[in-house]
Design a protein around this motif. Sequence first.
Motif, PDB file in Angstrom:
ATOM      1  N   UNK A  96       6.183  -2.079 -28.735  1.00 54.79           N
ATOM      2  CA  UNK A  96       5.344  -2.903 -27.872  1.00 54.79           C
ATOM      3  C   UNK A  96       5.516  -2.488 -26.411  1.00 54.79           C
ATOM      4  N   UNK A  97       4.620  -2.992 -25.571  1.00 51.02           N
ATOM      5  CA  UNK A  97       4.631  -2.680 -24.151  1.00 51.02           C
ATOM      6  C   UNK A  97       4.912  -3.947 -23.370  1.00 51.02           C
ATOM      7  N   UNK A  98       5.817  -3.820 -22.410  1.00 52.65           N
ATOM      8  CA  UNK A  98       6.238  -4.961 -21.592  1.00 52.65           C
ATOM      9  C   UNK A  98       5.663  -4.826 -20.188  1.00 52.65           C
ATOM     10  N   UNK A  99       4.886  -5.834 -19.800  1.00 51.35           N
ATOM     11  CA  UNK A  99       4.330  -5.892 -18.458  1.00 51.35           C
ATOM     12  C   UNK A  99       4.990  -7.061 -17.735  1.00 51.35           C
ATOM     13  N   UNK A 100       5.454  -6.811 -16.509  1.00 52.83           N
ATOM     14  CA  UNK A 100       6.226  -7.817 -15.777  1.00 52.83           C
ATOM     15  C   UNK A 100       5.539  -8.179 -14.469  1.00 52.83           C
ATOM     16  N   UNK A 101       5.402  -9.481 -14.245  1.00 51.39           N
ATOM     17  CA  UNK A 101       5.014 -10.018 -12.949  1.00 51.39           C
ATOM     18  C   UNK A 101       6.285 -10.638 -12.380  1.00 51.39           C
ATOM     19  N   UNK A 102       6.653 -10.246 -11.170  1.00 54.03           N
ATOM     20  CA  UNK A 102       7.865 -10.786 -10.552  1.00 54.03           C
ATOM     21  C   UNK A 102       7.535 -11.325  -9.165  1.00 54.03           C
ATOM     22  N   UNK A 103       7.911 -12.575  -8.916  1.00 55.22           N
ATOM     23  CA  UNK A 103       7.710 -13.116  -7.582  1.00 55.22           C
ATOM     24  C   UNK A 103       7.201 -14.539  -7.576  1.00 55.22           C
ATOM     25  N   UNK A 104       6.623 -14.887  -6.436  1.00 58.53           N
ATOM     26  CA  UNK A 104       6.119 -16.234  -6.217  1.00 58.53           C
ATOM     27  C   UNK A 104       4.939 -16.526  -7.151  1.00 58.53           C
ATOM     28  N   UNK A 105       4.936 -17.723  -7.712  1.00 53.75           N
ATOM     29  CA  UNK A 105       3.848 -18.159  -8.583  1.00 53.75           C
ATOM     30  C   UNK A 105       3.157 -19.332  -7.890  1.00 53.75           C
ATOM     31  N   UNK A 106       2.355 -18.981  -6.900  1.00 53.91           N
ATOM     32  CA  UNK A 106       1.599 -19.976  -6.144  1.00 53.91           C
ATOM     33  C   UNK A 106       0.116 -19.793  -6.377  1.00 53.91           C
ATOM     34  N   UNK A 107      -0.672 -20.586  -5.701  1.00 54.98           N
ATOM     35  CA  UNK A 107      -2.136 -20.499  -5.849  1.00 54.98           C
ATOM     36  C   UNK A 107      -2.664 -19.125  -5.432  1.00 54.98           C
ATOM     37  N   UNK A 108      -2.117 -18.547  -4.372  1.00 53.48           N
ATOM     38  CA  UNK A 108      -2.621 -17.277  -3.853  1.00 53.48           C
ATOM     39  C   UNK A 108      -2.333 -16.101  -4.793  1.00 53.48           C
ATOM     40  N   UNK A 109      -1.312 -16.212  -5.628  1.00 55.27           N
ATOM     41  CA  UNK A 109      -0.942 -15.107  -6.519  1.00 55.27           C
ATOM     42  C   UNK A 109      -1.823 -15.010  -7.764  1.00 55.27           C
ATOM     43  N   UNK A 110      -2.583 -16.013  -8.065  1.00 57.76           N
ATOM     44  CA  UNK A 110      -3.543 -15.983  -9.172  1.00 57.76           C
ATOM     45  C   UNK A 110      -2.918 -15.559 -10.503  1.00 57.76           C
ATOM     46  N   UNK A 111      -1.754 -16.086 -10.803  1.00 57.03           N
ATOM     47  CA  UNK A 111      -1.092 -15.777 -12.081  1.00 57.03           C
ATOM     48  C   UNK A 111      -1.925 -16.301 -13.252  1.00 57.03           C
ATOM     49  N   UNK A 112      -2.772 -17.277 -12.982  1.00 53.40           N
ATOM     50  CA  UNK A 112      -3.669 -17.784 -14.024  1.00 53.40           C
ATOM     51  C   UNK A 112      -4.547 -16.662 -14.584  1.00 53.40           C
ATOM     52  N   UNK A 113      -4.890 -15.698 -13.739  1.00 52.41           N
ATOM     53  CA  UNK A 113      -5.706 -14.567 -14.182  1.00 52.41           C
ATOM     54  C   UNK A 113      -4.964 -13.766 -15.245  1.00 52.41           C
ATOM     55  N   UNK A 114      -3.656 -13.592 -15.060  1.00 52.64           N
ATOM     56  CA  UNK A 114      -2.834 -12.885 -16.054  1.00 52.64           C
ATOM     57  C   UNK A 114      -2.856 -13.656 -17.371  1.00 52.64           C
ATOM     58  N   UNK A 115      -2.716 -14.967 -17.287  1.00 50.77           N
ATOM     59  CA  UNK A 115      -2.671 -15.796 -18.495  1.00 50.77           C
ATOM     60  C   UNK A 115      -4.014 -15.773 -19.222  1.00 50.77           C
ATOM     61  N   UNK A 116      -5.103 -15.822 -18.479  1.00 50.32           N
ATOM     62  CA  UNK A 116      -6.429 -15.728 -19.109  1.00 50.32           C
ATOM     63  C   UNK A 116      -6.599 -14.378 -19.809  1.00 50.32           C
ATOM     64  N   UNK A 117      -6.126 -13.300 -19.167  1.00 49.23           N
ATOM     65  CA  UNK A 117      -6.197 -11.966 -19.783  1.00 49.23           C
ATOM     66  C   UNK A 117      -5.327 -11.925 -21.034  1.00 49.23           C
ATOM     67  N   UNK A 118      -4.148 -12.530 -20.967  1.00 50.95           N
ATOM     68  CA  UNK A 118      -3.254 -12.578 -22.129  1.00 50.95           C
ATOM     69  C   UNK A 118      -3.909 -13.309 -23.286  1.00 50.95           C
ATOM     70  N   UNK A 119      -4.671 -14.336 -22.974  1.00 52.25           N
ATOM     71  CA  UNK A 119      -5.389 -15.074 -24.019  1.00 52.25           C
ATOM     72  C   UNK A 119      -6.424 -14.181 -24.703  1.00 52.25           C
ATOM     73  N   UNK A 120      -7.072 -13.333 -23.939  1.00 54.13           N
ATOM     74  CA  UNK A 120      -8.092 -12.439 -24.504  1.00 54.13           C
ATOM     75  C   UNK A 120      -7.494 -11.389 -25.434  1.00 54.13           C
ATOM     76  N   UNK A 121      -6.228 -11.048 -25.215  1.00 53.26           N
ATOM     77  CA  UNK A 121      -5.592 -10.005 -26.040  1.00 53.26           C
ATOM     78  C   UNK A 121      -4.456 -10.581 -26.895  1.00 53.26           C
ATOM     79  N   UNK A 122      -4.497 -11.878 -27.125  1.00 52.83           N
ATOM     80  CA  UNK A 122      -3.383 -12.524 -27.822  1.00 52.83           C
ATOM     81  C   UNK A 122      -3.160 -12.014 -29.243  1.00 52.83           C
TER      82      UNK A 122
END
Length: 183
Positions: free
Chosen positions: A2-28
């Motif tokens: 498998x492949x590991x992708x890492x986001x490291x840092x602040x998880x605030x509104x400006x970082x748009x981590x929700x976009x990562x989660x939506x993408x993860x849902x598409x490839x779940x």
Amino acid sequence: NHFDFVFAGNIGKMQSVETIIKAANEIKNDETIKIHIVGSGSNLDNCRKMVEEYGLKNVIFYGRRPLEEMPKFYQMADAMLVTLVKNDIISKTLPGKVQSYMAAGKPIIGCIDGEAQIIIDEAKCGMYCDAEDSDRLAEVLKKIIMLDMKQLGINSKKYYENHFTKKLFFKALNKKEKLLIKE
């Protein structure tokens, strides 16, 4: 396997981590991709809630970690993620994490606009799509694993060494200082 992708840092509104989660849902259903989110911030609870609502098993949260633990997360990463909201002013900046990812010699996946796209492209160190485009981010996550990740990491480190080291910064600063003194 498998492949590991890492986001490291602040998880605030400006970082748009929700976009990562939506993408993860598409490839779940793709069990070869895992997304690791390291950090905390004002939007962490919302992101955890999204993962729970989507029933995702491909996203793992680690919370805030001490600085001395970060090398192990960078080491586990096949590539690092950087995301920001769509914003004309923010797109003119280069997030510090891009330089940190490059210093670590890691490929970069950006879901980001502006300067970061330019740097990733110039460095030939990863792939990117426009900010907040979760559909395209899902595609990028699947496409990048077909590339030579080792070479992308080498390119990343090389670009950092040629453009962002302290030595280069102070050399440029001294050059500007000498020009100011002459005037």
